[in-house]
Design a protein around this motif. Structure first.
Motif, PDB file in Angstrom:
ATOM      1  N   ARG A 261       1.841 -11.368   5.132  1.00 49.01           N
ATOM      2  CA  ARG A 261       3.237 -11.048   5.386  1.00 49.01           C
ATOM      3  C   ARG A 261       3.534  -9.594   5.053  1.00 49.01           C
ATOM      4  NH1 ARG A 261       6.619 -14.328   1.742  1.00 49.01           N
ATOM      5  NH2 ARG A 261       8.320 -13.835   3.185  1.00 49.01           N
ATOM      6  N   MET A 262       2.648  -8.939   4.312  1.00 48.13           N
ATOM      7  CA  MET A 262       2.875  -7.575   3.861  1.00 48.13           C
ATOM      8  C   MET A 262       1.540  -6.894   3.608  1.00 48.13           C
ATOM      9  SD  MET A 262       3.899  -8.445  -0.101  1.00 48.13           S
ATOM     10  CE  MET A 262       3.482  -6.841  -0.769  1.00 48.13           C
ATOM     11  N   ASN A 263       1.534  -5.565   3.660  1.00 49.56           N
ATOM     12  CA  ASN A 263       0.364  -4.793   3.252  1.00 49.56           C
ATOM     13  C   ASN A 263       0.456  -4.444   1.775  1.00 49.56           C
ATOM     14  OD1 ASN A 263      -1.055  -4.686   5.681  1.00 49.56           O
ATOM     15  ND2 ASN A 263      -0.020  -2.824   6.364  1.00 49.56           N
ATOM     16  N   TYR A 264      -0.685  -4.264   1.142  1.00 52.94           N
ATOM     17  CA  TYR A 264      -0.735  -3.876  -0.266  1.00 52.94           C
ATOM     18  C   TYR A 264      -2.101  -3.287  -0.552  1.00 52.94           C
ATOM     19  CZ  TYR A 264      -3.269  -8.305  -0.500  1.00 52.94           C
ATOM     20  OH  TYR A 264      -4.166  -9.321  -0.271  1.00 52.94           O
ATOM     21  N   ASP A 265      -2.194  -2.525  -1.622  1.00 48.92           N
ATOM     22  CA  ASP A 265      -3.486  -2.018  -2.078  1.00 48.92           C
ATOM     23  C   ASP A 265      -3.819  -2.676  -3.415  1.00 48.92           C
ATOM     24  OD1 ASP A 265      -1.836  -0.734  -3.895  1.00 48.92           O
ATOM     25  OD2 ASP A 265      -2.164   1.267  -3.064  1.00 48.92           O
TER      26      ASP A 265
ATOM     27  N   ILE B  66       4.667  -1.744  -2.829  1.00 48.42           N
ATOM     28  CA  ILE B  66       5.145  -2.825  -3.685  1.00 48.42           C
ATOM     29  C   ILE B  66       5.069  -2.456  -5.165  1.00 48.42           C
ATOM     30  CG2 ILE B  66       2.880  -3.976  -3.609  1.00 48.42           C
ATOM     31  CD1 ILE B  66       6.341  -5.692  -3.886  1.00 48.42           C
ATOM     32  N   GLN B  67       4.050  -1.698  -5.584  1.00 49.85           N
ATOM     33  CA  GLN B  67       3.964  -1.352  -7.005  1.00 49.85           C
ATOM     34  C   GLN B  67       5.081  -0.392  -7.424  1.00 49.85           C
ATOM     35  OE1 GLN B  67       1.582  -0.805  -4.724  1.00 49.85           O
ATOM     36  NE2 GLN B  67       0.313   0.971  -5.173  1.00 49.85           N
ATOM     37  N   SER B  68       5.501   0.477  -6.510  1.00 43.78           N
ATOM     38  CA  SER B  68       6.624   1.361  -6.824  1.00 43.78           C
ATOM     39  C   SER B  68       7.905   0.555  -6.999  1.00 43.78           C
ATOM     40  CB  SER B  68       6.799   2.402  -5.714  1.00 43.78           C
ATOM     41  OG  SER B  68       5.693   3.268  -5.650  1.00 43.78           O
ATOM     42  N   ILE B  69       8.095  -0.441  -6.152  1.00 44.78           N
ATOM     43  CA  ILE B  69       9.277  -1.290  -6.280  1.00 44.78           C
ATOM     44  C   ILE B  69       9.262  -2.028  -7.615  1.00 44.78           C
ATOM     45  CG2 ILE B  69      10.305  -3.424  -5.388  1.00 44.78           C
ATOM     46  CD1 ILE B  69       9.795  -2.400  -2.589  1.00 44.78           C
ATOM     47  N   ILE B  70       8.111  -2.557  -7.991  1.00 41.22           N
ATOM     48  CA  ILE B  70       8.025  -3.330  -9.239  1.00 41.22           C
ATOM     49  C   ILE B  70       8.160  -2.431 -10.460  1.00 41.22           C
ATOM     50  CG2 ILE B  70       6.443  -4.700 -10.670  1.00 41.22           C
ATOM     51  CD1 ILE B  70       5.415  -5.937  -8.033  1.00 41.22           C
ATOM     52  N   TYR B  71       7.470  -1.300 -10.471  1.00 42.19           N
ATOM     53  CA  TYR B  71       7.399  -0.471 -11.666  1.00 42.19           C
ATOM     54  C   TYR B  71       8.557   0.516 -11.803  1.00 42.19           C
ATOM     55  CZ  TYR B  71       2.468  -1.957 -12.027  1.00 42.19           C
ATOM     56  OH  TYR B  71       1.300  -2.678 -12.145  1.00 42.19           O
ATOM     57  N   GLN B  72       9.163   0.914 -10.685  1.00 38.54           N
ATOM     58  CA  GLN B  72      10.086   2.045 -10.733  1.00 38.54           C
ATOM     59  C   GLN B  72      11.499   1.756 -10.254  1.00 38.54           C
ATOM     60  OE1 GLN B  72       8.184   5.255  -8.570  1.00 38.54           O
ATOM     61  NE2 GLN B  72       6.231   4.926  -9.594  1.00 38.54           N
TER      62      GLN B  72
ATOM     63  N   GLU C   8      -2.225  -5.989  -8.161  1.00 35.50           N
ATOM     64  CA  GLU C   8      -2.179  -6.174  -9.606  1.00 35.50           C
ATOM     65  C   GLU C   8      -0.744  -6.168 -10.119  1.00 35.50           C
ATOM     66  OE1 GLU C   8      -4.785  -3.395 -11.502  1.00 35.50           O
ATOM     67  OE2 GLU C   8      -6.598  -4.296 -10.627  1.00 35.50           O
ATOM     68  N   ALA C   9       0.098  -5.334  -9.535  1.00 38.32           N
ATOM     69  CA  ALA C   9       1.499  -5.285  -9.963  1.00 38.32           C
ATOM     70  C   ALA C   9       2.199  -6.614  -9.699  1.00 38.32           C
ATOM     71  CB  ALA C   9       2.227  -4.151  -9.236  1.00 38.32           C
TER      72      ALA C   9
ATOM     73  N   CYS D  45       9.727 -14.872  -4.905  1.00 39.12           N
ATOM     74  CA  CYS D  45      10.805 -13.899  -5.098  1.00 39.12           C
ATOM     75  C   CYS D  45      10.313 -12.472  -4.907  1.00 39.12           C
ATOM     76  CB  CYS D  45      11.384 -14.025  -6.507  1.00 39.12           C
ATOM     77  SG  CYS D  45      12.363 -15.482  -6.823  1.00 39.12           S
ATOM     78  N   VAL D  46       9.218 -12.134  -5.584  1.00 34.37           N
ATOM     79  CA  VAL D  46       8.687 -10.773  -5.551  1.00 34.37           C
ATOM     80  C   VAL D  46       8.317 -10.384  -4.125  1.00 34.37           C
ATOM     81  CG1 VAL D  46       6.824  -9.279  -6.349  1.00 34.37           C
ATOM     82  CG2 VAL D  46       7.883 -10.910  -7.929  1.00 34.37           C
TER      83      VAL D  46
END
Length: 274
Positions: free
Chosen positions: A124-128, A187-193, A133-134, A161-162
């Motif tokens: 459903r989404m791309n990620y690295d 996605i990690q920027s959204i989670i962390y920042q 891990e995030a 949710c995430v």
């Protein structure tokens, strides 16, 4: 005088198999899909449109035919012929299941039976790696680093949710989430920042480094990302965007689940309402 009669059969692809031709061809065996912590089947940052198939070297094979069905391929379609033992299938649709089968062909144009069908979903989404891990870390944190099996459903729904927020913002142009997350590239920027979740520092401070994440969280995140029921048969919920530690109802169906948090000073408990 004795006449020798040879029967020739032609398949839908036009390859001929002669009873008089020499050599047999074994049936290829597709390798199992690898899910998290691997780019074997799903390359990083290409998960929405690319799948990599693998199979073992097949006795007597000179080349292989790869067939696909799903998405724009309404019927079984030959994707390619290759001499390799893997193929990268590109330009697929996001969040779609694809079925594959492979057969081997020898130098005399004798072909094997098809392999058993394998079905694999695009994401459903791309990620690295950092994004994966995030997601796992925040789920692990939000369910209190796992207490017991009563947390099974919250694990799945927090993962939903995430992922749902990111998918809505980046792929669906959702009017609520797109403006909020438009300045975050991954996605990690959204989670962390973004402030909507938790920082890298905060997660580490609370013991939620990736090496500590329970496998059940990873399985649940995989199910949320790929739209598949992966953990204990608990179906994913694609309408949930929040979790909370207070039990209250609102008119928004996007506030879907509440559950007791593990630190003890809330006595609230309501079972997975939605």
């Amino acid at each position: 005088m004795t006449l020798a009669i040879v029967f020739v059969m032609t398949d839908i692809s036009g390859i001929k198999a002669s009873a008089a031709a020499s050599g047999k061809v074994a049936v290829p065996k597709l390798a199992s899909e690898k899910t998290y912590e691997s780019t074997y089947t799903h390359p990083y940052n290409k998960q929405i449109d690319t799948i990599v198939l693998h199979w073992g070297k097949t006795s007597g094979a000179n080349r292989y035919q790869v067939y696909v069905k799903g998405g724009k391929y309404k019927n079984w379609t030959r994707y390619c012929t290759t001499t390799n033992n893997s193929v990268t299938v590109k330009k697929l649709s996001r969040a779609t299941g694809y079925s594959f089968k492979v057969r081997a062909v020898n130098k005399n144009n004798v072909y094997s039976s098809f392999s058993p069908v394998q079905t694999i979903h695009t994401a459903r989404m791309n990620y690295d790696k950092a994004g994966w891990e995030a997601m796992c870390r925040i789920v692990y944190h939000e369910v209190g680093r796992i207490n017991d099996n009563m947390w099974d459903k919250p694990i799945v729904y927090v993962a939903d949710c995430v992922v749902n927020r990111y998918v809505s913002a980046k792929y669906c142009n959702d009017p609520l989430w797109t403006p909020f997350y438009k300045n975050y590239n991954n996605i990690q920027s959204i989670i962390y920042q973004s402030g909507g979740f938790m920082s890298d520092y905060g997660l580490s401070r609370d013991g939620c480094n990736y090496k500590n994440v329970a496998d059940k969280c990873k399985i649940a995140v995989w199910g949320a990302v790929y739209g598949t029921t992966s953990y204990k048969g608990i179906k994913n919920d694609y309408n949930v965007y929040y979790w909370c530690n207070r039990s209250y109802y609102t008119n928004s169906n996007k506030i879907a689940y509440s559950f007791k948090i593990p630190w003890g000073y809330f006595s609230i408990w309501r079972t997975y309402w939605g």
